[in-house]
Write a protein that holds these residues in place. Structure first.
Motif, PDB file in Angstrom:
ATOM      1  N   ALA A  36       9.673   9.203 -20.863  1.00 38.77           N
ATOM      2  CA  ALA A  36       8.449   8.906 -20.270  1.00 38.77           C
ATOM      3  C   ALA A  36       7.481   7.768 -21.027  1.00 38.77           C
ATOM      4  N   LEU A  37       6.787   7.170 -20.260  1.00 35.79           N
ATOM      5  CA  LEU A  37       5.659   6.292 -20.961  1.00 35.79           C
ATOM      6  C   LEU A  37       4.651   7.497 -21.364  1.00 35.79           C
ATOM      7  N   GLN A  38       4.438   7.173 -22.655  1.00 36.18           N
ATOM      8  CA  GLN A  38       3.856   7.984 -23.778  1.00 36.18           C
ATOM      9  C   GLN A  38       2.103   7.882 -23.675  1.00 36.18           C
ATOM     10  N   ALA A  39       1.544   8.893 -23.429  1.00 35.00           N
ATOM     11  CA  ALA A  39      -0.112   9.217 -23.355  1.00 35.00           C
ATOM     12  C   ALA A  39      -0.587   8.089 -22.796  1.00 35.00           C
ATOM     13  N   LYS A  40      -0.202   7.861 -21.627  1.00 35.00           N
ATOM     14  CA  LYS A  40      -0.897   6.991 -20.527  1.00 35.00           C
ATOM     15  C   LYS A  40      -1.254   7.677 -19.101  1.00 35.00           C
ATOM     16  N   ASP A  41      -2.662   7.396 -18.646  1.00 35.11           N
ATOM     17  CA  ASP A  41      -3.124   8.073 -17.452  1.00 35.11           C
ATOM     18  C   ASP A  41      -3.176   7.247 -16.297  1.00 35.11           C
ATOM     19  N   GLY A  42      -3.262   5.869 -16.641  1.00 30.09           N
ATOM     20  CA  GLY A  42      -3.014   4.869 -15.470  1.00 30.09           C
ATOM     21  C   GLY A  42      -1.937   3.895 -15.614  1.00 30.09           C
ATOM     22  N   PHE A  43      -1.581   3.242 -14.505  1.00 33.21           N
ATOM     23  CA  PHE A  43      -0.205   2.322 -14.437  1.00 33.21           C
ATOM     24  C   PHE A  43      -0.643   1.376 -13.351  1.00 33.21           C
ATOM     25  N   VAL A  44      -0.250   0.177 -13.831  1.00 33.11           N
ATOM     26  CA  VAL A  44      -0.348  -0.888 -12.986  1.00 33.11           C
ATOM     27  C   VAL A  44       1.029  -1.840 -12.739  1.00 33.11           C
ATOM     28  N   THR A  45       1.492  -2.363 -11.626  1.00 32.60           N
ATOM     29  CA  THR A  45       2.543  -3.348 -11.681  1.00 32.60           C
ATOM     30  C   THR A  45       2.349  -4.161 -10.585  1.00 32.60           C
ATOM     31  N   ASN A  46       2.969  -5.384 -10.618  1.00 31.44           N
ATOM     32  CA  ASN A  46       3.128  -6.395  -9.522  1.00 31.44           C
ATOM     33  C   ASN A  46       4.732  -6.572  -9.226  1.00 31.44           C
ATOM     34  N   GLU A  47       5.398  -5.657  -9.700  1.00 34.90           N
ATOM     35  CA  GLU A  47       6.915  -5.992  -9.523  1.00 34.90           C
ATOM     36  C   GLU A  47       7.355  -5.250  -8.246  1.00 34.90           C
ATOM     37  N   PRO A  48       7.750  -5.815  -7.495  1.00 37.26           N
ATOM     38  CA  PRO A  48       8.462  -5.035  -6.258  1.00 37.26           C
ATOM     39  C   PRO A  48       9.622  -4.250  -6.755  1.00 37.26           C
ATOM     40  N   GLY A  49       9.885  -3.068  -6.041  1.00 36.53           N
ATOM     41  CA  GLY A  49      10.945  -2.379  -6.627  1.00 36.53           C
ATOM     42  C   GLY A  49      10.806  -1.375  -7.885  1.00 36.53           C
ATOM     43  N   VAL A  50       9.417  -1.307  -8.244  1.00 27.78           N
ATOM     44  CA  VAL A  50       8.938  -0.407  -9.521  1.00 27.78           C
ATOM     45  C   VAL A  50       7.931   0.445  -8.820  1.00 27.78           C
ATOM     46  N   PHE A  51       8.345   1.934  -8.604  1.00 29.39           N
ATOM     47  CA  PHE A  51       7.345   2.984  -8.038  1.00 29.39           C
ATOM     48  C   PHE A  51       6.769   3.741  -9.157  1.00 29.39           C
ATOM     49  N   LEU A  52       5.422   3.810  -9.033  1.00 25.69           N
ATOM     50  CA  LEU A  52       4.548   4.604 -10.079  1.00 25.69           C
ATOM     51  C   LEU A  52       4.343   5.913  -9.733  1.00 25.69           C
ATOM     52  N   PHE A  53       4.821   6.935 -10.424  1.00 25.52           N
ATOM     53  CA  PHE A  53       4.296   8.314 -10.254  1.00 25.52           C
ATOM     54  C   PHE A  53       3.456   9.042 -11.260  1.00 25.52           C
ATOM     55  N   ALA A  54       2.514   9.719 -10.738  1.00 24.81           N
ATOM     56  CA  ALA A  54       1.612  10.554 -11.870  1.00 24.81           C
ATOM     57  C   ALA A  54       1.651  11.953 -11.128  1.00 24.81           C
ATOM     58  N   GLN A  55       1.277  12.965 -12.280  1.00 25.80           N
ATOM     59  CA  GLN A  55       1.538  14.359 -11.594  1.00 25.80           C
ATOM     60  C   GLN A  55       0.193  14.761 -11.873  1.00 25.80           C
ATOM     61  N   PHE A  56      -0.069  15.889 -10.595  1.00 25.21           N
ATOM     62  CA  PHE A  56      -1.295  16.445 -10.495  1.00 25.21           C
ATOM     63  C   PHE A  56      -1.300  17.997  -9.988  1.00 25.21           C
ATOM     64  N   ALA A  57      -2.293  18.799 -10.250  1.00 31.14           N
ATOM     65  CA  ALA A  57      -2.358  20.120  -9.777  1.00 31.14           C
ATOM     66  C   ALA A  57      -3.861  20.639  -9.854  1.00 31.14           C
ATOM     67  N   ASP A  58      -4.990  19.570  -9.404  1.00 30.18           N
ATOM     68  CA  ASP A  58      -6.125  19.785  -9.047  1.00 30.18           C
ATOM     69  C   ASP A  58      -6.946  18.416  -9.403  1.00 30.18           C
ATOM     70  N   CYS A  59      -6.524  17.817 -10.439  1.00 30.36           N
ATOM     71  CA  CYS A  59      -7.217  16.183 -10.900  1.00 30.36           C
ATOM     72  C   CYS A  59      -7.019  15.328  -9.866  1.00 30.36           C
ATOM     73  N   VAL A  60      -7.640  14.355  -9.871  1.00 32.77           N
ATOM     74  CA  VAL A  60      -7.974  13.311  -8.770  1.00 32.77           C
ATOM     75  C   VAL A  60      -6.892  12.235  -8.702  1.00 32.77           C
ATOM     76  N   PRO A  61      -6.226  11.951  -7.877  1.00 29.40           N
ATOM     77  CA  PRO A  61      -5.236  10.767  -8.005  1.00 29.40           C
ATOM     78  C   PRO A  61      -5.977   9.574  -7.459  1.00 29.40           C
ATOM     79  N   LEU A  62      -5.969   8.567  -7.956  1.00 30.70           N
ATOM     80  CA  LEU A  62      -6.825   7.374  -7.554  1.00 30.70           C
ATOM     81  C   LEU A  62      -5.722   6.248  -7.450  1.00 30.70           C
ATOM     82  N   TYR A  63      -5.796   5.501  -6.222  1.00 33.69           N
ATOM     83  CA  TYR A  63      -4.877   4.392  -5.872  1.00 33.69           C
ATOM     84  C   TYR A  63      -5.503   3.218  -5.681  1.00 33.69           C
ATOM     85  N   PHE A  64      -4.907   2.047  -5.878  1.00 30.87           N
ATOM     86  CA  PHE A  64      -5.458   0.798  -5.986  1.00 30.87           C
ATOM     87  C   PHE A  64      -4.328  -0.145  -5.311  1.00 30.87           C
ATOM     88  N   TYR A  65      -4.762  -1.239  -4.558  1.00 29.32           N
ATOM     89  CA  TYR A  65      -3.874  -2.281  -4.035  1.00 29.32           C
ATOM     90  C   TYR A  65      -4.611  -3.399  -3.888  1.00 29.32           C
TER      91      TYR A  65
END
Length: 286
Positions: free
Chosen positions: A107-136
């Motif tokens: 996995a990508l190590q010690a990261k809490d945010g991710f950005v991409t402009n590459e089609p076909g690359v899907f970013l996943f983050a994991q949660f169980a109460d913390c807040v997911p933030l989405y940007f487009y």
């Protein structure tokens, strides 16, 4: 209207895509998973997407594969990270596509945010109460995803994500649409003086945004001596506005993970022994 709409896939996995975004931007896929429709046993039942919680790793990878199938994307496109409640942002190029999808070590190590402009690359983050933030950014066709617990929130990971998109892709905050996903609500999130002292240091920067001083003060309510109910969803909204996103461009959920353990995992409600949902965002390949 609730922006995260429940949807069942043919394989039984239940997800909550951001409905309005799906309608307006067919090239974009973004949303949040439920706890329903996987193969994990209790207390991780059943669509646990977290490899770090003590579940059988083979079951978690099966769940992640089921999720990719439900979303109609290749499992090899699913990109995960090890989150540490910080504000470090990873720019994800195609060479990192698929990192961590079947192994914590990869996995990508010690990261809490991710950005991409590459089609076909899907970013996943994991949660169980913390807040997911989405940007487009629909102008420059770039996406971002961030994990914001109280620590990441007061570190202003929302602003850090936008700044990274600006540096990497030329994104302008006024062009960005954003969403704040299912997480523990003010109804259930009790914190102490140590947390509120960090929030109080941030509030002067937010004064007058998103409805004036009253709107800022309302991010927490004092319940008793040394105890407060904190609204992380609204606090992240204020930070997004301060960073330059238009208030009308921000979708915010009404779903609380602690109230809805029929639908979601909740670290706090379930005393720390539970699974993880996944937030995702990515651009489909043409």
């Amino acid at each position: 209207m609730e922006p995260f709409a429940k949807q069942a896939a043919g394989n039984g996995s239940v997800t909550l895509p951001i409905a309005l975004w799906s309608e307006r931007y067919p090239q974009l896929s973004a949303g949040f998973t439920s706890r329903i429709g996987g193969v994990s046993g209790e207390p991780f039942g059943s669509l646990n997407c977290g490899l770090h919680v003590g579940d059988d790793p083979a079951a978690v990878v099966t769940n992640r594969r089921r999720l990719a199938d439900a979303l109609g994307i290749p499992f090899a496109a699913s990109t995960y990270a090890e989150q540490v409640h910080g504000k470090e942002i990873q720019v994800v190029s195609r060479s990192l596509r698929g990192a961590g999808n079947d192994s914590r070590d990869k996995a990508l190590q010690a990261k809490d945010g991710f950005v991409t402009n590459e089609p076909g690359v899907f970013l996943f983050a994991q949660f169980a109460d913390c807040v997911p933030l989405y940007f487009y950014d629909p102008i420059r066709r770039a996406v971002g995803l961030a994990h914001a617990g109280w620590k990441g929130t007061v570190l202003q990971i929302a602003q850090a994500t936008l700044e990274t998109m600006g540096a990497a892709y030329g994104t302008k905050p006024r062009d960005v649409i954003a969403a704040i996903g299912p997480s523990i609500g003010a109804c259930c999130y009790e914190v102490d003086d140590a947390v509120i002292s960090r929030v109080d240091k941030l509030l002067p920067e937010l004064h007058g945004l998103g409805g004036g001083a009253e709107g800022v003060v309302a991010v927490y309510e004092r319940k008793s001596e040394g105890k407060y109910n904190l609204n992380l969803q609204q606090l992240n909204r204020q930070i997004m506005i301060k960073a330059g996103i238009l208030p009308s461009h921000i979708e915010i959920t009404g779903l609380c993970t602690s109230c809805r353990t029929d639908l979601f995992f909740s670290h706090r409600k379930e005393n720390g022994k539970t699974g993880r949902m996944a937030a995702w965002i990515g651009l489909k390949e043409q």
